[in-house]
Write an enzyme that holds these catalytic residues in place. Structure first.
Site, short mmCIF file in Angstrom:
data_model
loop_
_atom_site.label_atom_id
_atom_site.label_comp_id
_atom_site.label_asym_id
_atom_site.label_seq_id
_atom_site.Cartn_x
_atom_site.Cartn_y
_atom_site.Cartn_z
N ASN A 212 0.85 -1.20 0.00
CA ASN A 212 0.00 0.00 0.00
C ASN A 212 0.88 1.24 0.00
O ASN A 212 2.11 1.14 -0.04
CB ASN A 212 -0.94 -0.03 1.21
CG ASN A 212 -0.15 -0.12 2.51
OD1 ASN A 212 0.62 0.77 2.84
ND2 ASN A 212 -0.31 -1.23 3.23
N ASP A 281 -3.79 -6.67 5.23
CA ASP A 281 -4.72 -7.59 5.91
C ASP A 281 -4.61 -9.01 5.36
O ASP A 281 -4.83 -9.97 6.08
CB ASP A 281 -6.16 -7.09 5.74
CG ASP A 281 -6.42 -5.86 6.60
OD1 ASP A 281 -5.88 -5.81 7.72
OD2 ASP A 281 -7.12 -4.95 6.14
N LYS A 346 -10.64 -4.81 18.59
CA LYS A 346 -9.24 -5.18 18.82
C LYS A 346 -8.84 -4.97 20.27
O LYS A 346 -7.68 -5.13 20.62
CB LYS A 346 -8.34 -4.36 17.89
CG LYS A 346 -8.62 -4.58 16.40
CD LYS A 346 -7.55 -4.00 15.50
CE LYS A 346 -7.94 -4.15 14.04
NZ LYS A 346 -6.80 -4.27 13.13
O1 PMT Z 1 2.88 5.96 6.68
P1 PMT Z 1 2.27 7.28 6.28
O2 PMT Z 1 2.37 7.55 4.81
O3 PMT Z 1 2.80 8.42 7.13
O4 PMT Z 1 0.70 7.23 6.57
C1 PMT Z 1 0.25 7.04 7.88
C2 PMT Z 1 -0.93 6.07 7.96
C3 PMT Z 1 -2.14 6.67 7.25
C4 PMT Z 1 -0.55 4.73 7.33
C5 PMT Z 1 -1.19 5.85 9.49
O5 PMT Z 1 -1.52 7.08 10.07
C6 PMT Z 1 -2.31 4.84 9.71
O6 PMT Z 1 -3.48 5.17 9.68
N1 PMT Z 1 -1.92 3.56 9.96
C7 PMT Z 1 -2.86 2.44 10.05
C8 PMT Z 1 -3.32 2.08 8.69
C9 PMT Z 1 -4.20 0.85 8.66
O7 PMT Z 1 -3.82 -0.08 8.03
O8 PMT Z 1 -5.27 0.91 9.37
P2 PMT Z 1 -6.26 -0.40 9.53
O9 PMT Z 1 -7.56 0.24 9.72
O10 PMT Z 1 -6.13 -1.33 8.40
O11 PMT Z 1 -5.71 -1.12 10.83
C10 PMT Z 1 -6.11 -0.74 12.14
C11 PMT Z 1 -4.99 -0.98 13.12
O12 PMT Z 1 -4.66 -2.37 13.15
C12 PMT Z 1 -3.70 -0.27 12.82
O13 PMT Z 1 -3.13 0.13 14.03
C13 PMT Z 1 -2.83 -1.33 12.14
O14 PMT Z 1 -1.43 -1.09 12.37
C14 PMT Z 1 -3.30 -2.57 12.87
N2 PMT Z 1 -3.21 -3.80 12.08
C15 PMT Z 1 -3.95 -3.97 10.94
C16 PMT Z 1 -3.89 -5.18 10.28
C17 PMT Z 1 -3.04 -6.20 10.77
N3 PMT Z 1 -2.95 -7.37 10.15
N4 PMT Z 1 -2.31 -6.00 11.87
C18 PMT Z 1 -2.38 -4.83 12.54
O15 PMT Z 1 -1.70 -4.64 13.55
#
Ligand code: PMT
Length: 403
Positions: A212, A281, A346
């Site tokens: 991504n 994911d 979570k």
């Molecule tokens: O890196 P930059 O360009 O500065 O951009 C920052 C950002 C937008 C990436 C950052 O601020 C951000 O939002 N990071 C989380 C992005 C994300 O994938 O969100 P999510 O909604 O898919 O996941 C939710 C949370 O679960 C996050 O804390 C993620 O790290 C965590 N996660 C998700 C999937 C997974 N398999 N394991 C995880 O730990």
């Protein structure tokens, strides 16, 4: 009252087309109540007249190291002691190189060596100069010595190129100066913090992957802010092109399973865990050993995916050695609603929701706007540079993570 009220700021201007923006910067610093004295390099004087800065700052402009008249008024050592912050904006590749080597062959570089005040640079140069390995090494050397680098931003440049190397806008620099001089708290003194940052790459075959647009900037800014707030910081970084913040331990990983293994190890001894990474994911169910070939007459193909482990949820599910656990939520619609859902699902202590639907905020941008949500409250932090936002977030997380 602005926290720049009566602060003594020495603004160094080196040679570059962005020098014209420094006039606006002086005005903004003065508007916030700072006392500003300007030092111009010979190169800067080719772009803008000292008289402009004299009129805006209300003080004579300093230009020469060996000028007896200027030395009699306020000598360079006196000037170095006067400053509470030295900000060089624009900072050219040349001035960065000189500072990295400890040279003192003009007034500006001499002042930086002679002063005990913090030094911040706002780099501005052609994108190829910024990317050049020599500049990258100089930037890293300066960072390791505690010099702050504010920017550069990416975008179109005066020479017609597009890329990183634009000086940050004067309003952002004034904000950065204010944040720095408002006194960094040591709200995380004695704490250990683990932060994940950047994307993960999930291999399809030896040359292709799913990933991504995360740049890692948000997570790296948090790591720097946490370190400055006194924490011992471990930064677990996916594949990104960013320099490691000073005194931060970095662990590089590629895919989600590597990231989870590194996170589980580091989290055993940490007080606070922040998941800022954009973890894929799903990953391809199998990785082909050889490059996948196109097949004659085959216009469609499907990739079977399997779910990756959820790293932050795994940390939050611990029954023992569970750190205060913070997640991020990147959403393009119903941002707070989906973030609330992730907070509950979570089992996180806090979630930081960012709206990633716009290109000038969130993913791969220098700026972000977030809403901090815990089980009792929700606080919006308006759009700001990620560095600035990171300082605010670290203050909030430190306060909430108090036992
Ligand atoms: O890196 P930059 O360009 O500065 O951009 C920052 C950002 C937008 C990436 C950052 O601020 C951000 O939002 N990071 C989380 C992005 C994300 O994938 O969100 P999510 O909604 O898919 O996941 C939710 C949370 O679960 C996050 O804390 C993620 O790290 C965590 N996660 C998700 C999937 C997974 N398999 N394991 C995880 O730990």
């Amino acid at each position: 009252m602005s926290s720049l009220a009566d602060k003594r700021l020495l603004l160094g201007i080196s040679g570059g087309i962005a020098a014209y923006k420094s006039a606006d910067l002086v005005r903004r610093l003065k508007d916030r109540g700072a006392q500003v004295r300007v030092v111009m390099s010979a190169g800067a004087r080719e772009f803008v007249q000292p008289l402009t800065f004299q009129a805006l700052s209300g003080n004579p402009v300093h230009t020469d190291l060996l000028d007896p008249a200027a030395e009699a008024a306020m000598g360079h050592i006196e000037l170095a002691k006067w400053a509470e912050l030295i900000l060089i904006a624009p900072a050219s590749a040349q001035v960065m190189a000189k500072l990295a080597c400890g040279m003192a062959d003009d007034l500006l570089t001499t002042l930086c060596l002679a002063s005990e005040a913090p030094v911040a640079l706002a780099p501005a140069m052609n994108q190829a100069m910024w990317r050049h390995p020599a500049t990258a090494v100089n930037a890293q050397t300066l960072r390791e010595r505690g010099v702050q680098l504010w920017g550069p931003a990416a975008g179109s440049q005066a020479c017609g190129d597009v890329g990183p190397g634009r000086m940050l806008e004067p309003a952002d620099l004034a904000q950065q100066a204010e944040s720095l001089l408002s006194g960094s708290s040591d709200c995380l003194r004695g704490k250990s913090v683990v932060i994940t940052a950047g994307p993960t790459r999930e291999a399809l075959d030896p040359v292709r992957y799913l990933s991504n647009h995360s740049s890692g900037k948000m997570g790296f800014a948090l790591a720097e802010a946490a370190q400055r707030a006194g924490a011992q910081v471990t930064l677990i970084a996916g594949p990104v092109n960013l320099a490691t913040p000073a005194q931060v331990k970095r662990v590089d990983v590629v895919d989600a399973r590597d990231m989870r293994a590194a996170a589980e190890r580091a989290a055993d001894l940490c007080d606070i865990f922040i998941g800022a990474a954009a973890v894929a994911d799903f990953r391809p169910a199998t990785m082909a050993e050889q490059k996948i070939k196109k097949r004659e007459g085959c216009d469609e193909s499907a990739i079977a995916l399997v779910k990756n482990p959820d790293i932050v949820a795994g940390i939050a599910a611990r029954s023992q050695r569970r750190p205060f656990t913070v997640g991020f939520a990147a959403e393009t619609q119903q941002v707070e609603h989906y973030a609330q859902d992730k907070l509950q699902r979570k089992n996180l202590d806090m979630i930081i929701a960012n709206d990633v639907s716009s290109t000038n905020s969130g993913f791969n941008s220098d700026r972000n706007a977030v809403t901090v949500i815990d089980r009792h409250s929700s606080t919006h932090l308006p759009q700001a540079l990620k560095a600035d936002l990171a300082r605010q977030l670290i203050e909030i997380i430190a306060a909430k993570a108090q036992p």
